[in-house]
Design an enzyme around this catalytic site. Structure first.
Site, mmCIF file in Angstrom:
data_model
loop_
_atom_site.group_PDB
_atom_site.id
_atom_site.type_symbol
_atom_site.label_atom_id
_atom_site.label_comp_id
_atom_site.label_asym_id
_atom_site.label_seq_id
_atom_site.Cartn_x
_atom_site.Cartn_y
_atom_site.Cartn_z
ATOM 1 N N GLY A 149 -34.615 68.766 30.527
ATOM 2 C CA GLY A 149 -35.374 69.691 29.306
ATOM 3 C C GLY A 149 -34.320 70.372 28.613
ATOM 4 N N CYS A 150 -34.659 70.751 27.214
ATOM 5 C CA CYS A 150 -33.728 71.344 26.330
ATOM 6 C C CYS A 150 -33.158 72.774 27.055
ATOM 7 C CB CYS A 150 -34.194 71.460 25.000
ATOM 8 S SG CYS A 150 -35.781 72.341 24.866
#
Length: 322
Positions: free
Chosen positions: A139-140
């Site tokens: 995930g970012c």
């Protein structure tokens, strides 16, 4: 055909190409010297020229509404899934039909907790890569948090608090309060303040308790995380800076700076920045700031790193470096 025409080019398909990340993936793969776009799947853009939406792509491909179970009809070397969480299963089954065995990079969270998939945060996990063809893109926010924590992971005592702010592109293209420009104007919108998926993701990868508080801001792209870390023993700023410099000094997509990085400076760039190192007077509380572009190093750029790794290419091949 795509613009890359090398005889040894690897073919890559993209599923979920309508979204912001899908467009970034098309740009990157179109400019890659060893990859060639084989298909771009999008229900909403079916039949439209890819070049009409992503001018950096100069080939003749059109978006196609490809049924997930029919993806195996395309004998590609790799496929990137840029779909919402919970949608990857049918795509993977389709890609593996007819004896297919492509490299699959999943940008959703569906396989980030699956030990059978390589967790592809190259700067921190490339040592675990052993030729796996199934790769879970991190995930970012989870990437930024791990970049902030990793160099001092062994010094941390107790939970790590992470305050995050992201641009509204992180909420995708499906309309919601979190990408409603009018509601976000002059606002900072908190959400999922307990048990966020990225909180659990970082906890699993780091072995630490993570307390994550995400917010959405009115800007379009880029995110920042301020991590509050309690240390077992007093540290000095020089020792802390040395750890980050040693850990990331040879990483072309990570930059360490004494000053806290700004979102406006990292937006549109392919790397992450870590800095703003601040210690309490007793040396046992450290605050670190990490920023990255959620669509690039938080998604598309990282996916390209993972594709390069899977095909034995230089990890930054095709990635514009500042």
């Amino acid at each position: 055909m795509a613009e890359n025409t090398l005889m040894d080019a690897r073919t890559v398909g993209i599923v979920g190409a309508r979204g912001h990340t899908g467009a970034e993936l098309i740009r990157l793969i179109a400019g890659h010297p060893r990859f060639e776009l084989a298909f771009v799947s999008s229900r909403e853009l079916d039949g439209q020229p890819v070049s009409a939406h992503v001018p950096e792509y100069r080939g003749t491909l059109h978006y196609a509404n490809i049924a997930h179970e029919s993806l195996g009809d395309f004998a590609v070397d790799a496929c990137v899934l840029a779909l919402p969480n919970g949608k990857s299963g049918a795509c993977i089954a389709g890609l593996l039909a007819h004896g297919g065995d492509p490299v699959i990079v999943d940008l959703s969270a569906d396989h980030r907790f699956d030990d059978d998939w390589y967790y592809g945060l190259p700067e921190l996990t490339r040592g675990r890569y052993a030729g796996q063809k199934h790769i879970a893109n991190p995930g970012c926010y989870a990437s930024a948090m791990q970049f902030a924590i990793a160099p001092v992971r062994d010094l941390v005592e107790g939970p790590v608090q992470c305050f995050g702010v992201s641009g509204y592109s992180g909420a995708g293209t499906t309309p919601s309060d979190r990408n409603d420009v009018d509601k976000l104007r002059d606002n900072l919108m908190p959400y999922a303040l307990v048990d966020h998926l990225h909180e659990r993701e970082v906890s699993r990868q780091s072995g630490l308790a993570i307390e994550f508080m995400p917010h959405v801001a009115p800007h379009f792209r880029g995110l920042t995380v301020t991590a509050n870390l309690h240390l077992r023993e007093p540290a000095t700023l020089d020792a802390v800076r040395a750890r980050y410099a040693e850990r990331y000094g040879d990483e072309p997509l990570l930059r360490v700076d004494d000053e806290a990085p700004w979102v406006s400076q990292v937006a549109g760039r392919h790397g992450a920045e870590v800095g703003g190192f601040t210690l309490s007077d007793d040396g046992r509380r450290l605050v670190v700031v990490a920023t990255l572009d959620n669509l690039l190093k938080g998604a598309a750029t990282q996916a390209l790193q993972n594709l390069n790794l899977a095909f034995g290419l230089p990890e930054t091949e095709g990635i514009p470096l500042e």
